[in-house]
Design an enzyme around this catalytic site. Structure first.
Site, PDB file in Angstrom:
ATOM      1  N   ARG A 128      34.808  38.486  36.272  1.00 32.66           N
ATOM      2  CA  ARG A 128      33.913  39.634  36.343  1.00 32.66           C
ATOM      3  C   ARG A 128      34.221  40.673  35.267  1.00 32.66           C
ATOM      4  O   ARG A 128      33.344  41.315  34.720  1.00 32.66           O
ATOM      5  CB  ARG A 128      34.006  40.311  37.720  1.00 32.66           C
ATOM      6  N   TYR A 129      35.516  40.840  35.002  1.00 35.71           N
ATOM      7  CA  TYR A 129      35.942  41.846  34.025  1.00 35.71           C
ATOM      8  C   TYR A 129      36.234  41.161  32.689  1.00 35.71           C
ATOM      9  O   TYR A 129      36.598  39.984  32.662  1.00 35.71           O
ATOM     10  CB  TYR A 129      37.200  42.557  34.531  1.00 35.71           C
ATOM     11  N   ARG A 132      40.235  39.772  32.334  1.00 37.43           N
ATOM     12  CA  ARG A 132      41.058  39.196  33.404  1.00 37.43           C
ATOM     13  C   ARG A 132      40.215  38.395  34.398  1.00 37.43           C
ATOM     14  O   ARG A 132      39.026  38.655  34.547  1.00 37.43           O
ATOM     15  CB  ARG A 132      41.849  40.279  34.142  1.00 37.43           C
ATOM     16  N   CYS A 141      45.808  30.808  54.530  1.00 33.54           N
ATOM     17  CA  CYS A 141      46.761  31.920  54.589  1.00 33.54           C
ATOM     18  C   CYS A 141      47.738  31.657  55.732  1.00 33.54           C
ATOM     19  O   CYS A 141      47.492  30.820  56.589  1.00 33.54           O
ATOM     20  CB  CYS A 141      46.042  33.235  54.850  1.00 33.54           C
ATOM     21  N   CYS A 145      43.331  37.721  58.409  1.00 35.29           N
ATOM     22  CA  CYS A 145      42.903  39.108  58.635  1.00 35.29           C
ATOM     23  C   CYS A 145      41.437  39.058  59.091  1.00 35.29           C
ATOM     24  O   CYS A 145      40.614  38.410  58.442  1.00 35.29           O
ATOM     25  CB  CYS A 145      42.987  39.912  57.349  1.00 35.29           C
ATOM     26  N   CYS A 148      38.624  39.785  56.501  1.00 32.00           N
ATOM     27  CA  CYS A 148      38.800  39.079  55.227  1.00 32.00           C
ATOM     28  C   CYS A 148      37.522  39.111  54.388  1.00 32.00           C
ATOM     29  O   CYS A 148      36.466  38.671  54.835  1.00 32.00           O
ATOM     30  CB  CYS A 148      39.200  37.631  55.477  1.00 32.00           C
ATOM     31  N   ARG A 150      36.857  37.319  51.965  1.00 29.36           N
ATOM     32  CA  ARG A 150      36.518  35.968  51.535  1.00 29.36           C
ATOM     33  C   ARG A 150      36.407  35.020  52.729  1.00 29.36           C
ATOM     34  O   ARG A 150      36.635  33.824  52.614  1.00 29.36           O
ATOM     35  CB  ARG A 150      37.584  35.497  50.540  1.00 29.36           C
ATOM     36  N   ASP A 309      35.129  46.236  52.680  1.00 31.03           N
ATOM     37  CA  ASP A 309      33.908  45.604  52.164  1.00 31.03           C
ATOM     38  C   ASP A 309      32.904  45.367  53.286  1.00 31.03           C
ATOM     39  O   ASP A 309      33.272  45.270  54.457  1.00 31.03           O
ATOM     40  CB  ASP A 309      34.260  44.250  51.525  1.00 31.03           C
ATOM     41  N   ASP A 346      34.655  48.366  46.266  1.00 30.97           N
ATOM     42  CA  ASP A 346      34.154  47.238  45.493  1.00 30.97           C
ATOM     43  C   ASP A 346      32.634  47.310  45.618  1.00 30.97           C
ATOM     44  O   ASP A 346      32.092  47.150  46.713  1.00 30.97           O
ATOM     45  CB  ASP A 346      34.714  45.918  46.051  1.00 30.97           C
ATOM     46  N   LYS A 353      35.488  47.021  41.208  1.00 33.24           N
ATOM     47  CA  LYS A 353      36.190  48.146  41.836  1.00 33.24           C
ATOM     48  C   LYS A 353      35.767  49.468  41.193  1.00 33.24           C
ATOM     49  O   LYS A 353      35.888  49.633  39.985  1.00 33.24           O
ATOM     50  CB  LYS A 353      37.696  47.956  41.689  1.00 33.24           C
TER      51      LYS A 353
HETATM   52  C1  LIG Z   1      40.302  42.961  41.863  1.00 31.08           C
HETATM   53  C2  LIG Z   1      39.880  41.981  40.887  1.00 31.08           C
HETATM   54  C3  LIG Z   1      40.577  41.827  39.681  1.00 31.08           C
HETATM   55  C4  LIG Z   1      41.784  42.653  39.333  1.00 31.08           C
HETATM   56  O1  LIG Z   1      41.446  43.998  39.182  1.00 31.08           O
HETATM   57  P1  LIG Z   1      42.556  45.084  38.794  1.00 31.08           P
HETATM   58  O2  LIG Z   1      41.839  46.407  38.875  1.00 31.08           O
HETATM   59  O3  LIG Z   1      43.020  44.747  37.431  1.00 31.08           O
HETATM   60  O4  LIG Z   1      43.649  44.974  39.791  1.00 31.08           O
HETATM   61  C5  LIG Z   1      40.116  40.897  38.778  1.00 31.08           C
HETATM   62  N1  LIG Z   1      39.015  40.165  39.033  1.00 31.08           N
HETATM   63  C6  LIG Z   1      38.316  40.305  40.164  1.00 31.08           C
HETATM   64  C7  LIG Z   1      37.089  39.481  40.372  1.00 31.08           C
HETATM   65  C8  LIG Z   1      38.721  41.221  41.138  1.00 31.08           C
HETATM   66  O5  LIG Z   1      38.033  41.346  42.278  1.00 31.08           O
END
Ligand SMILES: *Cc1c(COP(=O)(O)O)cnc(C)c1O
Length: 391
Positions: A128-129, A132, A141, A145, A148, A150, A309, A346, A353
């Site tokens: 998404r980002y 990363r 798990c 939880c 959850c 997911r 969420d 989120d 986020k």
């Molecule tokens: C939370 C998340 C991350 C990591 O986010 P950070 O703000 O760097 O901790 C990366 N990818 C996805 C899809 C996420 O939900």
């Protein structure tokens, strides 16, 4: 205003590290207790087993019966011992014991509230980002939880299955040089054997553009026995490695959990805590303050506080956003900056986020910024008269 720890009569009790073993397992030989395999084998998975230990409400009984084809119930003996036998409002109970309300239909709730499935270039990899990725490596798990995010795939009893295409995922990571950070999650990656986990970590570690690896895990809380010397010695070969843990209430930070977190810290692994703001669990300042103080004492840094969420069946556990802002206001300035998590939502449907902060800016113009501090006092910061930003 005085610090809450001197005004709150429960503070000393809340920050005490305690062991609750053997608790409900007093009849078992104690040497089994420290064996994580014994803990996993003896998890509470059914109404029958649970009722041997605690008094359930009708809402819980119904919830457990209906949970079987949605999100399974499973509770490690270690975590089960934190559950109050008689109190239906026990903050630990609400996190792991299903309730009838999980089956309520709320049109605003979703199966995939963070829009992960639509951001997967390869099944199992959420990108998404820009720099990363989230790598979903298992659907299991140590305990589940109830909120959850997911739950559509986690625990393996629902309609949707997690399908991670391992080879394609590794190839995508190897061929995408913009990715510098990989977050292993699921499910809980620390459920894997040391050898299986090492296979994943070593392959990631060998990719030159990957600078940083993280593991998201609630095992340090649900199953602290899993944090063995062997595990730590393996993990520390793959630095820089961080672990994002998940704890919501100060009672969860037992002596065993603290020892595990210290072991990880001694292996050079930074742990950051991700809490979820939950109704009747941690939606007040004294509870949050005790939690973050115990985390610092365990050498773990509060990282995020998540607004819950809009996951299906979570309406009874969600709070208002105003409550989250109130909690952050109750921490900022009143306690150590390191103890304060970033409150985030989120963005429903896939926004990622989004940070939520109390508003400390009263007025902002080209000449000045009028601020308030944590005590409500007003301060003015004059802006520079000649300032041009580089373009
Ligand atoms: C939370 C998340 C991350 C990591 O986010 P950070 O703000 O760097 O901790 C990366 N990818 C996805 C899809 C996420 O939900």
């Amino acid at each position: 205003m005085l610090a809450a720890h001197s005004t709150d009569p429960d503070y000393d009790k809340m920050i005490a590290f305690q062991s609750h073993a053997p608790g409900y397992w007093a009849a078992e030989a104690m040497e089994k207790w420290d064996d994580h395999k014994w803990q996993l084998k003896n998890r509470i998975n059914s109404l029958n087993e649970l009722e041997k230990h605690i008094n359930l409400t009708q809402e819980e009984r119904t919830g457990i019966i209906l949970s079987g084809n949605k999100l399974a119930m499973s509770i490690t003996p270690h975590f089960m011992n934190l559950v109050d036998k008689d109190d239906p409002n026990c903050p630990i109970r609400k996190q792991v014991i299903p309730r009838m309300e999980e089956n309520l239909d709320d049109p605003q709730e979703m199966d995939d509230p963070c829009g992960e499935d639509s951001h997967m270039p390869v099944p199992g990899l959420v990108h998404r980002y820009p720099d990363r990725v989230l790598f979903l490596v298992t659907d299991r798990c140590a305990s589940y939880c109830r909120y959850c995010t997911r739950s559509r795939v986690v625990s393996g009893v629902g309609e949707q299955q997690l399908e991670t295409h391992w080879e394609a995922a590794f190839e995508y990571l190897e061929n995408t040089p913009t990715i510098r950070d990989v977050l292993l999650s699921g499910g809980d990656p620390l459920l894997f054997s040391d050898a299986k986990l090492e296979k994943i970590l070593s392959r990631l570690h060998a990719i030159p553009h990957i600078q940083f690896i993280r593991i998201g895990s609630r095992i340090p809380i649900f199953l602290p026995q899993r944090i063995t010397d062997d595990l730590c010695n393996m993990l520390k070969k793959y630095h820089p490695l961080f672990i994002s843990i998940h704890t919501n209430h100060p009672k969860e930070l037992t002596t065993e959990v603290k020892a595990g977190l210290e072991k990880l810290a001694d292996a050079g692994i930074m742990t950051g805590n991700q809490s979820v703001l939950l109704r009747g669990v941690n939606d007040d300042v004294p509870t949050q303050k005790a939690l973050v103080h115990k985390l610092l004492m365990s050498r773990s840094r509060p990282y995020y506080l998540y607004q819950c969420d809009l996951i299906k069946g979570s309406s009874h556990l969600r709070t208002s956003v105003a409550k989250g802002i109130e909690i952050i206001e109750g921490l900022r300035g009143h306690t150590t900056g390191y103890a304060i998590p970033q409150y985030v939502i989120d963005g429903p449907g896939g926004g990622g986020k989004i940070p939520i902060n109390p508003n400390y800016i009263k007025e902002i113009t080209t000449e000045k910024v009028v601020l308030r501090n944590y005590e409500g006092k007003e301060f003015t910061y004059p802006e520079p008269q000649h300032y041009e930003t580089k373009i």
